[in-house]
Design a protein around this motif. Structure first.
Motif, mmCIF file in Angstrom:
data_model
loop_
_atom_site.group_PDB
_atom_site.id
_atom_site.type_symbol
_atom_site.label_atom_id
_atom_site.label_comp_id
_atom_site.label_asym_id
_atom_site.label_seq_id
_atom_site.Cartn_x
_atom_site.Cartn_y
_atom_site.Cartn_z
ATOM 1 N N HIS B 65 -49.230 -35.812 -57.088
ATOM 2 C CA HIS B 65 -48.029 -35.229 -56.512
ATOM 3 C C HIS B 65 -47.897 -33.787 -56.993
ATOM 4 C CE1 HIS B 65 -44.059 -34.741 -54.991
ATOM 5 N NE2 HIS B 65 -43.633 -34.394 -56.181
ATOM 6 N N VAL B 66 -47.857 -32.842 -56.051
ATOM 7 C CA VAL B 66 -47.749 -31.434 -56.418
ATOM 8 C C VAL B 66 -46.276 -31.058 -56.434
ATOM 9 C CG1 VAL B 66 -48.340 -29.077 -55.795
ATOM 10 C CG2 VAL B 66 -49.974 -30.929 -55.393
ATOM 11 N N ALA B 67 -45.778 -30.694 -57.602
ATOM 12 C CA ALA B 67 -44.385 -30.286 -57.716
ATOM 13 C C ALA B 67 -44.293 -28.797 -57.402
ATOM 14 C CB ALA B 67 -43.888 -30.569 -59.119
ATOM 15 N N THR B 68 -43.181 -28.388 -56.825
ATOM 16 C CA THR B 68 -43.007 -26.986 -56.463
ATOM 17 C C THR B 68 -41.597 -26.522 -56.802
ATOM 18 O OG1 THR B 68 -42.374 -27.616 -54.212
ATOM 19 C CG2 THR B 68 -44.681 -27.027 -54.568
ATOM 20 N N ILE B 69 -41.452 -25.218 -56.914
ATOM 21 C CA ILE B 69 -40.123 -24.600 -56.949
ATOM 22 C C ILE B 69 -39.949 -23.965 -55.576
ATOM 23 C CG2 ILE B 69 -38.677 -22.822 -57.988
ATOM 24 C CD1 ILE B 69 -40.292 -23.220 -60.579
ATOM 25 N N ASP B 70 -38.869 -24.328 -54.895
ATOM 26 C CA ASP B 70 -38.693 -23.923 -53.501
ATOM 27 C C ASP B 70 -37.610 -22.849 -53.373
ATOM 28 O OD1 ASP B 70 -40.528 -25.910 -53.042
ATOM 29 O OD2 ASP B 70 -39.001 -27.402 -52.540
ATOM 30 N N SER B 71 -37.684 -22.102 -52.278
ATOM 31 C CA SER B 71 -36.685 -21.051 -52.047
ATOM 32 C C SER B 71 -35.340 -21.669 -51.668
ATOM 33 C CB SER B 71 -37.152 -20.118 -50.927
ATOM 34 O OG SER B 71 -36.150 -19.155 -50.690
ATOM 35 N N PRO B 72 -34.268 -21.199 -52.317
ATOM 36 C CA PRO B 72 -32.949 -21.753 -51.995
ATOM 37 C C PRO B 72 -32.358 -21.162 -50.723
ATOM 38 C CG PRO B 72 -32.752 -20.086 -53.691
ATOM 39 C CD PRO B 72 -34.218 -20.208 -53.391
ATOM 40 N N CYS B 102 -38.017 -16.055 -60.343
ATOM 41 C CA CYS B 102 -38.157 -15.024 -59.301
ATOM 42 C C CYS B 102 -36.769 -14.693 -58.746
ATOM 43 C CB CYS B 102 -39.054 -15.509 -58.158
ATOM 44 S SG CYS B 102 -38.345 -16.850 -57.202
ATOM 45 N N ILE B 103 -36.741 -13.719 -57.844
ATOM 46 C CA ILE B 103 -35.500 -13.393 -57.127
ATOM 47 C C ILE B 103 -35.771 -13.532 -55.636
ATOM 48 C CG2 ILE B 103 -33.989 -11.468 -56.457
ATOM 49 C CD1 ILE B 103 -34.127 -10.494 -59.357
ATOM 50 N N VAL B 104 -34.838 -14.142 -54.932
ATOM 51 C CA VAL B 104 -34.893 -14.121 -53.473
ATOM 52 C C VAL B 104 -33.680 -13.326 -52.999
ATOM 53 C CG1 VAL B 104 -34.823 -15.450 -51.354
ATOM 54 C CG2 VAL B 104 -36.148 -16.294 -53.284
ATOM 55 N N VAL B 126 -46.458 -17.274 -53.031
ATOM 56 C CA VAL B 126 -46.000 -16.236 -52.104
ATOM 57 C C VAL B 126 -46.252 -14.871 -52.741
ATOM 58 C CG1 VAL B 126 -44.015 -15.328 -50.828
ATOM 59 C CG2 VAL B 126 -44.188 -17.776 -51.242
ATOM 60 N N GLU B 127 -46.602 -13.913 -51.916
ATOM 61 C CA GLU B 127 -46.826 -12.564 -52.447
ATOM 62 C C GLU B 127 -45.514 -11.827 -52.640
ATOM 63 O OE1 GLU B 127 -49.740 -9.921 -50.821
ATOM 64 O OE2 GLU B 127 -51.007 -11.608 -50.246
ATOM 65 N N ASN B 128 -45.480 -10.992 -53.649
ATOM 66 C CA ASN B 128 -44.290 -10.200 -53.935
ATOM 67 C C ASN B 128 -43.871 -9.383 -52.706
ATOM 68 O OD1 ASN B 128 -42.346 -9.252 -55.916
ATOM 69 N ND2 ASN B 128 -43.346 -7.278 -55.651
ATOM 70 N N GLY B 129 -42.572 -9.436 -52.406
ATOM 71 C CA GLY B 129 -42.054 -8.635 -51.296
ATOM 72 C C GLY B 129 -42.159 -9.295 -49.927
ATOM 73 N N PRO B 137 -41.974 -23.575 -50.439
ATOM 74 C CA PRO B 137 -42.467 -23.609 -51.819
ATOM 75 C C PRO B 137 -42.876 -22.219 -52.293
ATOM 76 C CG PRO B 137 -43.483 -25.347 -50.505
ATOM 77 C CD PRO B 137 -42.766 -24.429 -49.546
ATOM 78 N N LEU B 138 -42.400 -21.836 -53.483
ATOM 79 C CA LEU B 138 -42.692 -20.518 -54.039
ATOM 80 C C LEU B 138 -43.706 -20.603 -55.172
ATOM 81 C CD1 LEU B 138 -38.991 -19.262 -54.293
ATOM 82 C CD2 LEU B 138 -40.592 -18.889 -52.412
ATOM 83 N N PHE B 139 -43.611 -21.680 -55.957
ATOM 84 C CA PHE B 139 -44.526 -21.884 -57.083
ATOM 85 C C PHE B 139 -44.991 -23.334 -57.085
ATOM 86 C CE2 PHE B 139 -41.555 -18.603 -58.396
ATOM 87 C CZ PHE B 139 -42.365 -17.654 -59.019
ATOM 88 N N ALA B 140 -46.278 -23.531 -57.385
ATOM 89 C CA ALA B 140 -46.739 -24.878 -57.722
ATOM 90 C C ALA B 140 -46.594 -25.007 -59.229
ATOM 91 C CB ALA B 140 -48.186 -25.060 -57.297
ATOM 92 N N ILE B 141 -46.040 -26.117 -59.671
ATOM 93 C CA ILE B 141 -45.757 -26.286 -61.098
ATOM 94 C C ILE B 141 -46.272 -27.619 -61.609
ATOM 95 C CG2 ILE B 141 -43.716 -24.798 -61.098
ATOM 96 C CD1 ILE B 141 -42.039 -27.420 -61.045
#
Lengths: 246, 144
Positions: B65-72, B102-104, B126-129, B137-141
């Motif tokens: 199971h790949v956990a991720t941090i997702d964009s809010p 990160c910042i969105v 995701v690439e910066n900018g 998903p923004l990061f795989a953790i």
């Protein structure tokens, strides 16, 4: 540190609002009112400083906060940040409206005679929201760094007359309180419509970053729907330039 | 089949490697079976009828199971607070619960995205900018 301002100090009495500005804390000097709120804020607290040593704008850009010349203020709120971008711009516009008409530059800069007199930066960390307002009040042209002189201005420079920062603070907090209450009571669409109308962008040709086109509409979150040569695109952030006139 | 033939047949069977022999002649059936023939039979035929051999099939691990941090929210993804500043998070970093990664940004609302759990950053997705969508998903953790 004593205030270096020749003008009336900002008073700290709360304006009698329901949410925004229930408590007001004033500082002669602070690193950044937004940072203070992100670290120590609670719902409704307003933090005001005569001088910011590390005032900042979007993406860490320095916000020029001359000692005693402007109103540097951050309001702490909690929870849902949707719509606050609209509410903040409308509150500043309404507070100044009895004296002069500011225009809102998407998404929430306030201009007078095409010069920026107010910037707003909202930051969210978890449940805590810092709604920062930087309003240029007493500046003369020479008070701005040279690179800003062509595009920045103050109320006193552009509208003339005398301005009282404490009165401006009370006005802004009072109007912001009303807009925030409306948002909390489900009035998001009404607030967004009022703000979108004030932005006056639909039908205008704009450029934002590498994107250019005609604004076809503004969506629920305030993003621009732009008809560009490559098709319809959505602009959610960036520095906007209107290409066809005022 | 006479008795002599039967005796010969039994001798040949005993000498053979067969475990079982079945003969049918003139409507009569006869079955010779060595004691313990079952295992011998199994052993004799196993190589000719290979089971799905564990050694022959590559080992396929169960999907992890790949956990991720997702964009809010919808917005623009930023790895640092300002250009030139260090990134909030990079692969291999150990991140505490609630730590900003990160910042969105949307509409000049800068949303600091925090890790919901303590974790190690495996990959920045995701690439910066770049623009991001709600829930992207923004990061795989790797949770700690």
């Amino acid at each position: 540190m004593p205030s270096q301002s020749p003008y009336t100090p900002i008073v700290s009495n709360p304006p009698g609002t329901r949410i925004v500005g229930r408590e007001v804390r004033t500082f002669d000097e602070i690193d950044s009112t937004n940072t203070y709120v992100l670290e120590h804020g609670f719902e409704g607290l307003a933090v005001v400083a005569d001088r910011q040593t590390m005032g900042r704008g979007r993406l860490g850009r320095t916000w020029f906060s001359a000692p005693g010349l402007g109103l540097w203020c951050t309001v702490a709120l909690e929870g849902d940040a949707r719509g606050l971008v609209f509410a903040a711009a409308l509150a500043v516009r309404d507070a100044i409206a009895p004296r002069c008409a500011l225009t809102i530059k998407w998404p929430n800069d306030l201009l007078l005679d095409k010069r920026k007199v107010c910037g707003i930066l909202i930051e969210q960390r978890g449940e805590r929201i810092a709604l920062g307002i930087g309003l240029n009040v007493h500046h003369k042209a020479e008070d701005f760094p040279e690179e800003l002189r062509a595009k920045a201005g103050s109320l006193e420079m552009l509208a003339g007359g005398e301005w009282d920062r404490a009165e401006l603070l009370r006005g802004i907090l009072t109007h912001l309180d009303q807009w925030v209450i409306l948002l909390r009571w489900g009035g998001h669409d009404a607030v967004r419509r009022e703000w979108a109308q004030a932005c006056n962008l639909v039908g205008r040709r704009i450029r934002c970053g590498e994107s250019e086109g005609v604004v076809a509409g503004i969506d629920d979150i305030g993003a621009l729907e732009v008809d560009s040569p490559g098709g319809r695109i959505r602009v959610v952030s960036g520095d906007l330039t209107v290409l066809d006139g005022d | 089949m006479d008795l002599k033939t039967l005796e010969d047949l039994i001798r040949i069977f005993e000498a053979s490697g067969l475990g079982e022999l079945e003969i049918e002649e003139d409507g009569r059936r006869m079955c010779l079976k060595k004691s313990g023939a079952g295992p011998a039979y199994q052993a004799a035929y196993a190589p000719m009828n290979p089971l799905p051999a564990p050694v022959a099939v590559p080992h396929i691990p169960e999907p992890e199971h790949v956990a991720t941090i997702d964009s809010p929210m919808v917005g623009t993804f930023y790895l640092a607070a300002a250009p030139g500043e260090p990134a909030f998070a990079a692969p291999g970093d150990r991140i505490a619960e609630s730590q900003t990664v990160c910042i969105v940004e949307a509409m000049k609302l800068m949303n600091e995205v925090g890790a919901k759990i303590a974790c190690i950053i495996e990959k920045v997705l995701v690439e910066n900018g770049q623009p991001v969508e709600f829930g992207q998903p923004l990061f795989a953790i790797r949770p700690l």
